[in-house]
Design an enzyme around this catalytic site. Structure first.
Site, short mmCIF file in Angstrom:
data_model
loop_
_atom_site.label_atom_id
_atom_site.label_comp_id
_atom_site.label_asym_id
_atom_site.label_seq_id
_atom_site.Cartn_x
_atom_site.Cartn_y
_atom_site.Cartn_z
N ASP A 54 19.78 13.35 17.77
CA ASP A 54 19.27 13.04 19.10
C ASP A 54 20.27 13.41 20.19
O ASP A 54 20.99 12.55 20.74
CB ASP A 54 18.92 11.55 19.20
CG ASP A 54 17.85 11.17 18.19
OD1 ASP A 54 17.12 12.06 17.72
OD2 ASP A 54 17.75 9.98 17.85
N GLU A 74 20.18 6.86 7.37
CA GLU A 74 21.60 6.54 7.54
C GLU A 74 21.92 5.06 7.40
O GLU A 74 23.09 4.68 7.49
CB GLU A 74 22.09 7.01 8.92
CG GLU A 74 21.84 8.47 9.24
CD GLU A 74 20.54 8.72 9.99
OE1 GLU A 74 20.33 9.85 10.44
OE2 GLU A 74 19.73 7.76 10.11
N ASP A 81 13.21 11.82 8.43
CA ASP A 81 14.00 11.21 9.50
C ASP A 81 14.77 9.99 8.98
O ASP A 81 14.43 9.40 7.95
CB ASP A 81 13.08 10.80 10.64
CG ASP A 81 13.80 10.77 11.99
OD1 ASP A 81 15.00 11.05 12.02
OD2 ASP A 81 13.14 10.49 13.00
#
Length: 799
Positions: free
Chosen positions: A541, A480, A477
């Site tokens: 998301d 970024e 996860d």
């Protein structure tokens, strides 16, 4: 935003235009931490100096190396009837002493032939004293060179190279590089200032900029765009599918949703409907103006002072094959990964995990993965690679029991460590984190520096310990937010390492997984060019609304056109509890993508919705598991050819103009056409490419064209290409329990069809096999069993 903040933003606008170091976010238009860097500002700032590529100064046809002379320009303003206009003018030198610096610099230019379809053009705006010998983005570190595949000839205006697939023409003055297909059609060309004298619009030609703020330089390869040309790719982009007319910022960002311009997965690659693709080989921030400002100019504005472009010639399949030969093809994931992943944010205990596994089997919801998200540690989100001892009595036994029942366990983690994390001091003291200019941390968190081999070794040891306990796969996860101003072990700043960070992160997890488990598999959110080598990635998301379904699909289509074979998303959206009617329509869409996961704010488990929903979810899931032989074979072939499983129509139908216009339906593999219900309706408009198509659920036959088609019992429209054999398998509750020795070949063929073919690939097999059936009387029969005694086939003619 309140009035005071609005006023502050307005007052800040002049500063944003003047200082190139300021990062402006695409959506928020605010100067905040990790906001995407839009380098186009540097190419619009009239305080800077511009150097337009003018003529070929030297060239050696044998080596493909030479130089290009650049002419210096400044933009000046003038008032004209109450307008301020800007125009480039040839500039006088502003350096002292004047004897020491070139007025019209001569800079390197090189052309290289990677294959008979792929041309590399490399140029720089200043000497390169510290170029890495190998690139992480290229599968072998370097690009091959096959000059023998192109034939050279001298021309009156310059030089040409020709292969069986195209031609490259280099014109000496005014300098151009023109790319043609085998039929002689111009695909694209560099733009010279002379090409832009027929317009009043001040449009940048092929050039580089020297910033007034710090004298750094950046290249801007500018190429032509032709009427009706369409552009696709650029990674998982959620905006309009066709990028023509858009400005796209390629900078890895936590998009916080799927209905805005920012991207978890930007990829510096695109393809054109004219028959070419371009890979911008750099990790610096990139802004591409695909004819947004000036309709016939494709401005690739690179943060890098090197322009390294790979140009691919051919149809979409050819381009993807060539691009992934260069940057890497996806490894084939294990069979169980193609089953349903059940998750929510989050399961907090062994008890919850066991209860979910029990209910999946009790309710006959086929599934292969239980995912524990942010809550398996002592403190939610505080990743320390240790199960919470108070909530997990025996995680090793739990995972062993789940494995016996057909479940693999996936664990969440991330590469950021807060000061309260028990590993924080260890990471900092061992120098494993990204540093700032003073040698401290740029953020409050310690961000793992994956450019440091010691960091990778430390990190992989943490994952190995969990693999040893029985973990099957890790969720990779975030990734970024690598500090753009940070200093990295590689010797570079975050300006070059930020976009590369997801690739390093993906690689670190994938390689330890391969070493310890024997397969390459991750579940990652962020990417850069080359990340496709390490499947798989999911769509971030998503909002829980209809717009998010459509945007998710566009993102998946775009990522697939950027070299990614495998991709998934969260069924029903992520942000809030999914409304039942939305979840009901989203589920079959997810079931017909390469991988499928239910995840997001609870509840996600289908038995916690109505009985009718549970039945519908089960039916969609059953459809997927019965289709597993088709999915598995298509996955293998896609991984070998660099094709996406979720496939834009024009990949299979490049000569059909209508197929280039569709962004709300797709091909799942080569033979299934899927049209999700994007609104609360029971039927929708569907475009069918040329040929005949057979409804998977109702068996109704359609010719190519537009139709309003009603969904079947499963709320989605699925059609099969006429003449396709779709292999099925008897339903099982996990892939572990599937019987691959007996497969059903369902033949979708109209009365006038004589033969039908399909693909089969067995677990543990080496190659994809073609099965061919022929019509004999009132049935289709298998001509020959390519699998010998390994599998027996039953043939069913679906009509």
């Amino acid at each position: 935003m309140n009035k005071n903040n609005s006023l502050k933003c307005l007052l800040a606008l002049p500063a944003l235009l003047l200082f190139s170091s300021v990062a402006t976010a695409q959506v928020q238009n605010a100067d905040v931490l990790n906001a995407p860097i839009d380098v186009s500002k540097d190419f619009e700032n009239y305080l800077n100096t511009f150097y337009f590529a003018d003529e070929l100064a030297s060239f050696d046809p044998g080596t493909g190396k030479g130089t290009v002379k650049y002419v210096r320009f400044n933009y000046k303003t003038r008032q004209a009837f109450n307008n301020i206009e800007m125009k480039p003018y040839v500039a006088e030198p502003n350096e002292f002493p004047t004897t020491e610096y070139e007025v019209a610099p001569v800079q390197p230019f090189a052309i290289q032939f990677v294959s008979d379809r792929t041309v590399r053009i490399k140029m720089s705006s200043r000497p390169q004293f510290n170029q890495p010998e190998e690139s992480l983005m290229l599968v072998n570190g370097t690009a091959p060179n096959h000059p023998e595949s192109w034939k050279y000839s001298k021309t009156a205006t310059g030089h040409t190279y020709t292969s069986k697939y195209g031609k490259v023409e280099i014109i000496a003055k005014p300098w151009h590089v023109k790319v043609y297909d085998a039929a002689g059609k111009l695909l694209t060309s560099t733009l010279h200032d002379a090409d832009l004298q027929n317009t009043y619009t001040p449009t940048l030609p092929f050039a580089y900029v020297r910033r007034n703020s710090d004298y750094s330089t950046s290249m801007a390869p500018v190429f032509s765009l032709e009427p009706d040309e369409k552009i696709f790719g650029c990674g998982e982009s959620f905006t309009n599918f066709n990028k023509r007319g858009q400005k796209v910022i390629l900078y890895t960002d936590d998009a916080n949703g799927v209905q805005n311009e920012t991207m978890y997965k930007p990829i510096p690659f695109y393809m054109s409907s004219r028959g070419y693709g371009v890979f911008m080989h750099t990790s610096a921030p990139i802004t591409v103006d695909f004819g947004k400002y000036y309709t016939t100019a494709n401005k690739m504005m690179l943060g890098d002072d090197v322009a390294d472009l790979f140009i691919f010639i051919g149809e979409p399949k050819d381009i993807l094959d060539e691009y992934t030969d260069l940057t890497g093809k996806a490894s084939m994931p294990p069979l169980w990964s193609f089953g349903l992943w059940m998750s929510r944010i989050t399961y907090f205990s062994e008890k919850e995990g066991r209860e979910v596994a029990k209910n999946l089997r009790k309710n006959k919801i086929p599934s292969d993965v239980i995912h524990f998200d942010t809550g398996w540690f002592d403190v939610d989100w505080r990743n320390n690679y240790e199960f919470a001892s108070k909530r997990f009595d025996d995680p090793v036994k739990m995972m062993s029991d789940m494995k016996k029942d057909g479940f693999n366990v996936c664990l969440w983690q991330l590469p950021y460590f807060t000061p309260k994390n028990t590993l924080f001091n260890e990471i900092v003291s061992q120098g494993l984190a990204v540093k700032d200019k003073k040698g401290n941390l740029p953020y409050e968190d310690a961000v793992l520096d994956f450019s440091n081999p010691a960091t990778v070794k430390w990190y992989q040891a943490k994952l190995k310990h969990l693999f040893d306990q029985g973990v099957g796969v890790f969720k990779v996860d975030f990734g970024e937010a690598a500090p753009v101003d940070g200093l990295y072990h590689s010797g570079r700043t975050g300006f070059y390492e930020h976009n590369l960070y997801p690739l390093r992160y993906n690689k670190a997890v994938a390689e330890i997984t391969q070493k310890e488990k024997g397969y390459t598999l991750i579940w990652a959110r962020s990417t850069w060019a080359g990340s496709q080598r390490y499947p798989l990635h999911w769509g971030g998301d998503a909002e829980t609304n209809n717009g998010a379904i459509a945007a998710t699909l566009r993102g998946g289509l775009s990522l697939g056109l950027s070299g990614f074979s495998f991709w998934s998303h969260d069924l029903g959206g992520f942000v809030t509890k999914s409304p039942e009617n939305l979840y009901r329509r989203w589920a079959p869409f997810g079931m017909l993508t390469s991988h499928v996961r239910s995840h997001g704010e609870p509840p996600r488990e289908p038995w916690l919705y109505s009985e009718d929903f549970l039945k519908g979810f089960r039916n969609a899931d059953n459809m997927r598991y019965e289709l597993m032989p088709y999915i598995y074979a298509q996955a293998k072939e896609s991984s070998e050819k660099g094709l996406p499983m979720l496939r834009a129509l024009f990949v299979e139908f490049p000569n059909d103009p209508g197929s280039w216009l569709i962004d709300n339906q797709y091909l799942f593999g080569s033979d299934l056409l899927v049209a999700p219900l994007l609104e609360e309706v029971t039927e929708r408009d569907v475009y069918l490419p040329p040929g005949q198509w057979i409804d998977y659920q109702t068996k109704k036959v359609y010719d190519g064209g537009w139709y309003k088609i009603k969904a079947g019992d499963i709320p989605i429209v699925v059609l099969v290409k006429n003449g396709a054999v779709i292999p099925h398998i008897q339903l099982a509750q996990s892939t572990q329990d599937m019987n691959w020795s007996k497969l059903i070949l369902k033949v979708y063929a109209t009365e006038g069809t004589a033969t039908a073919t399909g693909k089969v690939f067995l677990p543990g097999g080496d190659t994809v096999q073609t099965v061919t059936t022929s019509k004999k009387g009132t049935a289709f029969e298998l001509s020959q069993n390519p699998l010998g005694t390994k599998t027996t086939f039953t043939t069913q003619w679906i009509k």
